[in-house]
Design a protein around this motif. Structure first.
Motif, PDB file in Angstrom:
ATOM      1  N   ALA A   1       0.838  -1.205   0.000  1.00  0.00           N
ATOM      2  CA  ALA A   1       0.000   0.000   0.000  1.00  0.00           C
ATOM      3  C   ALA A   1       0.877   1.260   0.000  1.00  0.00           C
ATOM      4  CB  ALA A   1      -0.899   0.008   1.232  1.00  0.00           C
TER       5      ALA A   1
ATOM      6  N   PHE B   1       2.434   6.962  -4.691  1.00  0.00           N
ATOM      7  CA  PHE B   1       1.503   6.062  -5.391  1.00  0.00           C
ATOM      8  C   PHE B   1       2.192   4.712  -5.588  1.00  0.00           C
ATOM      9  CE2 PHE B   1       0.426  10.348  -6.510  1.00  0.00           C
ATOM     10  CZ  PHE B   1      -0.955  10.377  -6.524  1.00  0.00           C
ATOM     11  N   THR B   2       1.403   3.656  -5.636  1.00  0.00           N
ATOM     12  CA  THR B   2       2.003   2.339  -5.881  1.00  0.00           C
ATOM     13  C   THR B   2       1.257   1.623  -7.003  1.00  0.00           C
ATOM     14  OG1 THR B   2       0.596   1.223  -4.262  1.00  0.00           O
ATOM     15  CG2 THR B   2       2.705   2.061  -3.473  1.00  0.00           C
ATOM     16  N   VAL B   3       1.999   0.748  -7.669  1.00  0.00           N
ATOM     17  CA  VAL B   3       1.407  -0.089  -8.707  1.00  0.00           C
ATOM     18  C   VAL B   3       2.210  -1.393  -8.741  1.00  0.00           C
ATOM     19  CG1 VAL B   3       2.816   1.014 -10.520  1.00  0.00           C
ATOM     20  CG2 VAL B   3       0.725  -0.179 -11.155  1.00  0.00           C
TER      21      VAL B   3
ATOM     22  N   GLU C   1      -4.710   1.909 -14.965  1.00  0.00           N
ATOM     23  CA  GLU C   1      -5.939   1.643 -14.204  1.00  0.00           C
ATOM     24  C   GLU C   1      -5.673   1.254 -12.750  1.00  0.00           C
ATOM     25  OE1 GLU C   1      -7.542  -1.413 -16.654  1.00  0.00           O
ATOM     26  OE2 GLU C   1      -8.219   0.018 -18.186  1.00  0.00           O
ATOM     27  N   GLU C   2      -4.545   0.569 -12.517  1.00  0.00           N
ATOM     28  CA  GLU C   2      -4.365  -0.052 -11.194  1.00  0.00           C
ATOM     29  C   GLU C   2      -3.506   0.753 -10.221  1.00  0.00           C
ATOM     30  OE1 GLU C   2      -3.229  -4.189 -11.639  1.00  0.00           O
ATOM     31  OE2 GLU C   2      -4.630  -4.409 -13.330  1.00  0.00           O
TER      32      GLU C   2
ATOM     33  N   LYS D   1      -2.405   3.134  -7.415  1.00  0.00           N
ATOM     34  CA  LYS D   1      -3.179   3.526  -6.225  1.00  0.00           C
ATOM     35  C   LYS D   1      -2.508   4.676  -5.479  1.00  0.00           C
ATOM     36  CE  LYS D   1      -2.872  -0.478  -4.454  1.00  0.00           C
ATOM     37  NZ  LYS D   1      -2.836  -1.909  -4.215  1.00  0.00           N
TER      38      LYS D   1
ATOM     39  N   GLU E   1      -2.971   7.335  -1.826  1.00  0.00           N
ATOM     40  CA  GLU E   1      -3.371   7.124  -0.424  1.00  0.00           C
ATOM     41  C   GLU E   1      -4.840   7.494  -0.217  1.00  0.00           C
ATOM     42  OE1 GLU E   1       0.226   7.874   2.535  1.00  0.00           O
ATOM     43  OE2 GLU E   1       0.211   9.255   0.867  1.00  0.00           O
TER      44      GLU E   1
END
Lengths: 200, 420
Positions: free
Chosen positions: A112, A129-131, A195-196, A198, A200
């Motif tokens: 996350a 952000f993470t992916v 699309e993926e 994310k 916080e």
């Protein structure tokens, strides 16, 4: 300068970091922007830390030098977090070195963003952000090549280039170089990265 | 005209391709290899005519280039750093032959210690060889320089080999939009090489080698080479006007940026000068009247251009990306010799060394340099030369030394134990 952005990529040799910077530069040029894309690495060897840089601007770019105060940092290989990347020809410091106070970090990880914020010890004003680019690339391309999903994520998070330009430029320039399977796999990887990703 | 995203190496290769070169003797070395790889792939796919031969060293490569050029064909080659030094004996020799061809050097600091990143000690080692030198600062200039270089090299008033220099990494691997001119346009600007009396036919063998000479005839040929290099000054200006007419871009021997009303001027060569350009804008925003002067042509040395641009300035800061051991900056020394006695009430000059082995020169350092030169102008006294280095860098260096010493002691202990 308005519409001027400096980007730094961190990864390891063979992960496609240099190609990712090139693709981003080409897409910027496709959109009529002024661009630069360039790598920095030591003696060539697989797995060695690699940095790459981009500048994109609406005005002509004068400077030719490393990006030392990036507004966006892409961490393609999360094992580099916490490492001092000094030595050889690199300047001192780790992946967060010199990033702007309102800088953006995009990390290739299944974890996350909040976990990454802690791990990176970011300022409250910086965004993360993470992916899961690694798994996306294995699903779509069939091998570990996290660069194209990261480009999709970057497009979504920053909006510095249009997603359609990213895809069009890629299809225009690489349809001869890659088989249709690899080409479509990479396009899917960009889409899924877009699309993926994310926040916080 | 369509712009392509090219590296400096790619731009150099495009220059050679558009020049329709006949022969490319090659030897690989980082960060130059991409140039010959690119040419090799074009020749292989028949996108480009010409013949490429890989030699066993740079020494042989330059010999082959000079020998081929002496038969009247158009030759291109490329090298970098240690490779250039390895070929040095032949650099002087082929220039003495008056063999016209173009060689690209991708600047990289010299050993020891070894590095991959750029400074200009490699190219400046060739300063006195008889090769003319053009220094590029952008990928576009790399391509343009190669075309200019052929015109200059092959001109009957010059007939000398030319080196086009670009910085490793900062240009060689940096992708930028580059306008690649149309082939027919290049053909009009740069028609096929007319070698006039330079020719070789296997059916009528001749010797062009010169026997051992005494001082008189020897001096004659050396002076001739020097005078031909000086001819290149006005020839360059002529070609540069034509270049602008053909391609709509100027290519002056010396670039002047915001110098007209400037009181203080930075003087730098190569791609690192683009940092000075950016710093000039920042300093101007802060109220400083500064500018930048950058020679593209370094050999022959464009004396008159410098005098015209630097007349009436209060101070000049020369930032050399090279170091002549026991003397200092090469460009500083050359410029000082030009200005001395040439301008009434000449500007104060200050020497700075920076950017060795690709070391960055930060915006803050340009501010500091501006302060130093202003103070010097106020006091009317040239300050001592400075070697740019920050406290932070020194701290990092000390840290490395401590680690190295600890490791060495540790290794010593291990060896000691084994012996017991």
């Amino acid at each position: 300068m308005e519409g001027y952005i400096e980007i730094r990529w961190h990864g390891r040799a063979q992960q496609g970091v240099v190609t990712a910077a090139k693709l981003l530069g080409e897409t910027g040029l496709f959109e009529g922007k002024y661009v630069q894309a360039f790598p920095e690495f030591g003696p060539e060897r697989m797995g060695a830390p690699v940095k790459a840089y981009n500048r994109l601007s609406d005005e002509q770019i004068k400077m030719h030098c490393q990006v030392t105060a990036p507004s966006v940092v892409l961490i393609v290989d999360p094992t580099l977090i916490g490492m001092d990347l000094a030595g050889g020809m690199e300047t001192s410091g780790g992946v967060t070195e010199g990033a702007l106070e309102d800088g953006i970090f995009i990390v290739n990880t299944p974890h996350a963003p909040s976990e990454m914020r802690k791990k990176l010890e970011l300022l409250p004003t910086q965004k993360v952000f993470t992916v899961d680019a690694a798994h996306i690339s294995i699903d779509t391309i069939g091998r570990l090549l996290p660069n194209t999903p990261m480009l999709g994520a970057l497009t979504k998070v920053t909006g510095i280039i249009e997603f359609d330009s990213l895809i069009s430029n890629f299809k225009d320039n690489y349809s001869k170089k890659f088989s249709e399977k690899i080409l479509n796999g990479n396009v899917d990887a960009m889409k899924r990265g877009f699309e993926e990703v994310k926040g916080e | 005209m369509k712009r392509r995203l090219l590296t400096g190496n790619g731009a150099a290769a495009w220059g050679a391709r558009l020049a329709n070169v006949d022969y490319v003797p090659a030897f690989p070395i980082t960060p130059q290899t991409e140039i010959i790889e690119t040419l090799g792939s074009w020749i292989d796919s028949k996108e480009m005519a010409g013949r490429m031969v890989t030699l066993e060293s740079e020494h042989s490569m330059v010999t082959a280039a000079g020998a081929a050029a002496a038969t009247g064909v158009r030759v291109f080659t490329a090298t970098s750093s240690q490779g250039l030094l390895y070929a040095m004996e032949m650099l002087y020799t082929v220039a003495g032959w008056r063999a016209p061809f173009v060689m690209v050097n991708v600047s990289r600091g010299l050993s020891a210690p070894i590095t991959l990143e750029p400074d200009h000690n490699d190219i400046l080692a060739a300063r006195d060889s008889g090769f003319l030198q053009i220094h590029a600062a952008t990928c576009q200039e790399v391509l343009d320089s190669v075309l200019m270089a052929y015109r200059l090299s092959e001109d009957a008033r010059v007939r000398l080999p030319v080196i086009v220099n670009l910085d490793g990494f900062y240009l060689s691997f940096t992708r930028e939009p580059v306008e690649v001119p149309k082939e027919d346009k290049v053909l009009s600007f740069l028609p096929p090489f007319d070698p006039e009396n330079i020719r070789f036919r296997a059916s009528t063998p001749i010797s062009q080698a010169v026997a051992v000479l005494g001082g008189g005839p020897y001096s004659y040929f050396r002076y001739e080479t020097h005078l031909a290099a000086l001819n290149a000054l006005s020839v360059f200006d002529e070609i540069s006007v034509e270049f602008g007419r053909f391609f709509g871009r100027s290519f002056d021997a010396v670039e002047a940026y915001r110098t007209e009303d400037a009181e203080f001027v930075f003087v730098m060569m190569g791609s690192f000068a683009t940092k000075a350009k950016e710093a000039t804008d920042r300093l101007r925003e802060a109220g400083w009247l500064v500018g930048l002067v950058r020679p593209k042509l370094f050999r022959p040395f464009p004396k008159e251009h410098f005098l015209k641009l630097l007349k009436g300035k209060k101070g000049i800061a020369v930032i050399d990306q090279n170091i002549s051991m026991g003397k200092g900056g090469v460009l500083y020394t050359e410029l000082a010799s030009v200005l001395y006695g040439s301008l009434d009430d000449g500007p104060v000059m200050a020497s700075f060394i920076g950017g060795l082995g690709g070391r960055d020169i930060s915006s803050e350092e340009f501010f500091e340099i501006a302060k130093v030169i202003r103070r010097a102008a106020e006091e009317g006294k040239a300050p001592p030369p400075r070697l740019l280095y920050t406290e932070e860098e020194l701290r990092e260096m000390r840290k490395l030394q401590v680690i190295a010493n600890a490791e060495r002691n540790q290794a010593g202990k291990r060896v000691g134990k084994k012996d017991e």
